[in-house]
Design an enzyme around this catalytic site. Structure first.
Site, mmCIF file in Angstrom:
data_model
loop_
_atom_site.group_PDB
_atom_site.id
_atom_site.type_symbol
_atom_site.label_atom_id
_atom_site.label_comp_id
_atom_site.label_asym_id
_atom_site.label_seq_id
_atom_site.Cartn_x
_atom_site.Cartn_y
_atom_site.Cartn_z
ATOM 1 N N GLY A 122 1.220 15.613 -11.283
ATOM 2 C CA GLY A 122 1.525 14.865 -12.604
ATOM 3 C C GLY A 122 0.512 14.793 -13.603
ATOM 4 O O GLY A 122 -0.500 14.619 -13.312
ATOM 5 N N ASP A 322 -6.977 2.462 -5.717
ATOM 6 C CA ASP A 322 -8.140 3.100 -5.377
ATOM 7 C C ASP A 322 -8.810 3.433 -6.749
ATOM 8 O O ASP A 322 -10.134 3.770 -6.707
ATOM 9 C CB ASP A 322 -8.276 4.160 -4.336
ATOM 10 C CG ASP A 322 -8.331 3.471 -2.862
ATOM 11 O OD1 ASP A 322 -8.098 2.573 -2.789
ATOM 12 O OD2 ASP A 322 -8.679 4.595 -2.069
ATOM 13 N N HIS A 454 -1.646 -22.762 22.472
ATOM 14 C CA HIS A 454 -2.315 -22.670 23.424
ATOM 15 C C HIS A 454 -2.103 -21.936 24.849
ATOM 16 O O HIS A 454 -0.752 -22.110 24.859
ATOM 17 C CB HIS A 454 -3.191 -24.228 24.135
ATOM 18 C CG HIS A 454 -3.791 -24.133 25.461
ATOM 19 N ND1 HIS A 454 -5.143 -23.572 25.306
ATOM 20 C CD2 HIS A 454 -3.695 -24.158 26.363
ATOM 21 C CE1 HIS A 454 -5.759 -23.705 26.603
ATOM 22 N NE2 HIS A 454 -4.931 -23.974 27.221
HETATM 23 P P1 FAD Z 1 -3.913 7.205 -2.108
HETATM 24 O O1 FAD Z 1 -3.638 6.522 -0.790
HETATM 25 O O2 FAD Z 1 -4.999 8.002 -2.156
HETATM 26 O O3 FAD Z 1 -2.841 7.960 -2.625
HETATM 27 C C1 FAD Z 1 -2.785 8.679 -3.942
HETATM 28 C C2 FAD Z 1 -1.559 9.630 -3.963
HETATM 29 O O4 FAD Z 1 -1.683 10.003 -5.390
HETATM 30 C C3 FAD Z 1 -1.884 10.946 -2.939
HETATM 31 O O5 FAD Z 1 -0.761 11.327 -2.607
HETATM 32 C C4 FAD Z 1 -2.542 11.793 -4.161
HETATM 33 O O6 FAD Z 1 -2.230 13.241 -3.560
HETATM 34 C C5 FAD Z 1 -1.328 11.449 -5.285
HETATM 35 N N1 FAD Z 1 -1.935 12.278 -6.756
HETATM 36 C C6 FAD Z 1 -3.285 12.100 -7.074
HETATM 37 N N2 FAD Z 1 -3.417 12.819 -8.219
HETATM 38 C C7 FAD Z 1 -1.939 12.944 -8.761
HETATM 39 C C8 FAD Z 1 -1.414 13.724 -9.631
HETATM 40 N N3 FAD Z 1 -2.359 13.820 -10.712
HETATM 41 N N4 FAD Z 1 -0.115 14.035 -9.678
HETATM 42 C C9 FAD Z 1 0.630 13.546 -8.533
HETATM 43 N N5 FAD Z 1 0.211 13.114 -7.390
HETATM 44 C C10 FAD Z 1 -1.285 12.791 -7.448
HETATM 45 N N6 FAD Z 1 -7.287 0.782 3.852
HETATM 46 C C11 FAD Z 1 -6.913 -0.383 4.697
HETATM 47 O O7 FAD Z 1 -6.735 -1.137 3.885
HETATM 48 N N7 FAD Z 1 -6.828 -0.373 5.959
HETATM 49 C C12 FAD Z 1 -7.108 0.757 6.607
HETATM 50 O O8 FAD Z 1 -7.257 0.614 7.997
HETATM 51 C C13 FAD Z 1 -7.808 1.914 6.029
HETATM 52 N N8 FAD Z 1 -7.889 2.953 6.758
HETATM 53 C C14 FAD Z 1 -8.495 4.161 6.107
HETATM 54 C C15 FAD Z 1 -9.010 5.156 7.104
HETATM 55 C C16 FAD Z 1 -9.481 6.381 6.464
HETATM 56 C C17 FAD Z 1 -10.051 7.092 7.444
HETATM 57 C C18 FAD Z 1 -9.527 6.257 5.055
HETATM 58 C C19 FAD Z 1 -10.042 7.562 4.383
HETATM 59 C C20 FAD Z 1 -9.094 5.296 4.073
HETATM 60 C C21 FAD Z 1 -8.855 4.157 4.670
HETATM 61 N N9 FAD Z 1 -8.250 3.121 3.965
HETATM 62 C C22 FAD Z 1 -7.695 1.891 4.589
HETATM 63 C C23 FAD Z 1 -8.439 3.145 2.655
HETATM 64 C C24 FAD Z 1 -6.782 3.506 2.017
HETATM 65 O O9 FAD Z 1 -6.244 4.716 2.719
HETATM 66 C C25 FAD Z 1 -6.800 3.549 0.543
HETATM 67 O O10 FAD Z 1 -7.458 2.192 0.045
HETATM 68 C C26 FAD Z 1 -5.497 3.529 -0.006
HETATM 69 O O11 FAD Z 1 -4.781 4.745 0.617
HETATM 70 C C27 FAD Z 1 -5.415 3.749 -1.610
HETATM 71 O O12 FAD Z 1 -4.022 3.848 -1.866
HETATM 72 P P2 FAD Z 1 -3.592 4.423 -3.337
HETATM 73 O O13 FAD Z 1 -2.220 4.446 -3.444
HETATM 74 O O14 FAD Z 1 -4.509 3.819 -4.445
HETATM 75 O O15 FAD Z 1 -4.190 6.024 -3.302
#
Ligand code: FAD
Ligand code: NAI
Length: 475
Positions: A122, A322, A454
């Protein structure tokens, strides 16, 4: 004809899919665009968290911990297991099943709540409420219009410019979650959350794991007492080889694996390993979003600029998860998603970034909320400390998980809880009580006066809160 939605979300990670569900629940016509494809080439909801983050990592942590329990802990219970073996492919298949179940679960929730899933990339192509967005998927590109847009495009792994990641030998989180065999020697650049969690998985399965960390302090974001305890357990008891204050130099590939040249206080060093994980943080993902087409403001560090309510500089355009300031944690993004959907519906909503729990899923787990002792000192806030260990807790003894403690920090004058720091086997669950206490502006005495079951690990939270008022019963 161009389809117009009340709300379009870009990104279906935890921040985006939750925003979409909430917006639809509030009666808005809602679509969610996502471009994630799994390794079978199918579009998959859930973003980083479900596909290559939180969920698969926790599945592998559990499997590897079970394996280590069999090898090291079962005999004390009188259980003898001969010839225990780990089938890594089976472990990975279990992980993939869990991921698929949750990814399909979001698809189900989208259908249930009438969220339209638009598969593809998007980007903004123009407009100003309604905004025009282009979706480029496998077929012809389509354009949709949206009165409100929620950007939830997440983050991607940061790589070292001179170290190309192929996710076969040199890996980020994607490759490190997918090894089909146990690498005999695993190198990890960055002893942060991913390095420690995934380093622990492969160490438990038999890798010799060496972590190279740029900073001189181990786990600098944690309370010092916790990082000190964690250092002792991870390095001395568990045998993770963590080298601090290093400067990475040349990284070269050869037939045997990877050679990492680095410098530490002892001068030039060399690490030879079979696989290398680069886990040096993540960067916000705004690639190809078309920010310029609408004048969306992106800050210097690449995060989309937002205010406390996740409003961007464009009317009706929000950003969550994020891709904006604050901790890169799934639950923080989910809460922002709900807040924004409710704001669009003219409801109230607020996310308190000071009361977001952190968990590192090592064994023992580390969890905290609020300020560390070193932060309170730096901010010149007078505080009292209560700390209680798990060593004499009946439940911890029964579970053979007696490492660690709970530390409660409270305001010296008002007794209000300012921070709680836990290192123990189920810290991820125990921290919820502390978060609740802080959200309700509780005092340490409030926790101390609550009846705790407990025997339970939660009794240690109770004891630490009692200790703030110097009236612990079991210390
Ligand atoms: P994301 O999960 O990154 O999702 C973004 C989505 O948007 C993706 O599907 C991407 O493909 C899509 N996208 C991007 N740009 C576009 C576009 N222009 N058009 C269409 N789609 C698009 N957090 C925790 O709280 N607990 C945990 O235990 C934890 N463990 C983790 C372990 C690992 C190995 C990693 C890498 C991260 C971990 N995290 C954890 C962090 C967590 O995964 C992120 O904070 C979270 O996924 C962020 O969510 P989000 O929705 O902001 O982005
Ligand atoms: P991180 O920020 O936790 O750790 C990165 C580490 O790499 C830091 O200690 C940093 O000092 C070090 N580093 C940076 N550059 C370096 C260099 N050139 N050489 C050596 N070391 C270097 O980031 P990580 O582990 O990559 O994880 C990314 C994010 O994903 C986390 O910050 C967290 O937000 C999220 N995450 C959350 C988890 C959880 O909640 N349990 C689990 C895994 C990830």
């Amino acid at each position: 004809m161009t389809q117009t939605y009340d709300v379009v979300i870009i990104g279906a990670g935890p921040a985006g899919y939750v925003a979409a569900i909430r917006a639809a629940q509030l009666g808005f016509s809602t679509a969610c665009i996502d471009n994630w494809k799994n390794d079978k080439g199918d579009y998959a909801l859930g973003g980083t968290c479900l596909n290559v983050g939180c969920i698969p990592s926790k599945a592998l942590l559990e499997s590897s911990e079970n394996y280590e329990r069999v090898l090291q802990k079962f005999s004390a219970h009188g259980i003898s297991v001969k010839g225990a073996e780990m089938d890594v492919r089976k472990m990975q298949a279990r992980k993939e099943k869990i991921v698929a179940q949750l990814v399909n679960g979001i698809d189900f929730l989208f259908k249930k709540n009438k969220v339209t899933w638009l598969k593809g990339h998007g980007s903004f192509v123009g407009g100003a409420g309604p905004y025009r967005l282009e979706v480029k998927g496998d077929g012809a590109a389509q354009t949709v219009e949206a009165q409100h847009v929620i950007i939830a495009t997440g983050s991607i792994a940061r790589h070292l410019s001179e170290v190309p990641v192929d996710n076969e030998v040199v890996c980020d989180n994607v490759g490190a979650l997918a090894f089909r065999t146990v690498p005999p020697r695993l190198g990890v650049i960055g002893a942060g959350v991913i390095g420690l969690e995934l380093g622990s998985v492969w160490r438990r399965l038999g890798s010799k794991v060496t972590l190279l960390e740029a900073l001189p302090d181990f786990l600098g974001a944690c309370d010092k007492a916790v990082s000190k305890e964690a250092w002792k357990i991870f390095t001395k008891t568990q045998g993770l080889d963590i080298r601090l204050d290093v400067k990475i130099g040349k990284v070269t590939r050869d037939a045997k694996g990877v050679r990492v040249e680095y410098k530490d206080s002892g001068g030039g060093q060399l690490l030879e390993c079979d696989k290398l994980v680069v886990s040096i943080g993540r960067i916000p993902n705004t690639k190809g979003l078309g920010a310029d087409a609408v004048g969306l403001k992106i800050g210097e560090r690449g995060f989309i600029d937002v205010d406390a309510h996740c409003r961007t500089n464009l009317p009706g355009v929000y950003a969550v998860g994020d891709v904006v300031r604050g901790p890169m944690l799934a639950h923080k993004g989910m809460d922002e998603g709900v807040m924004v959907a409710e704001h669009i519906a003219s409801q109230a909503g607020h996310v308190d970034l000071d009361v977001i729990p952190w968990v590192i899923y090592t064994a023992p787990e580390i969890a905290w909320v609020g300020k560390t002792e070193q932060q309170l000192q730096a901010e010149d806030i007078a505080y009292r400390v209560g700390q209680a260990p798990f060593a004499a807790n009946g439940r911890a003894l029964g579970q053979d998980e007696t490492e660690g403690f709970v530390k409660v920090l409270a305001d010296a004058k008002t007794d209000r809880v300012l921070g709680v720091h836990i290192i123990c086997s189920h810290a991820s669950e125990l921290i919820a009580e502390a978060v609740m206490a802080m959200e309700f502006r509780a005092s340490a005495e409030d926790i101390a006066r609550i009846c705790h079951a407990h025997p339970s690990l939660a009794e240690v939270m109770h004891e630490a809160s009692l200790a703030v008022g110097k009236r612990a019963l079991h210390l």
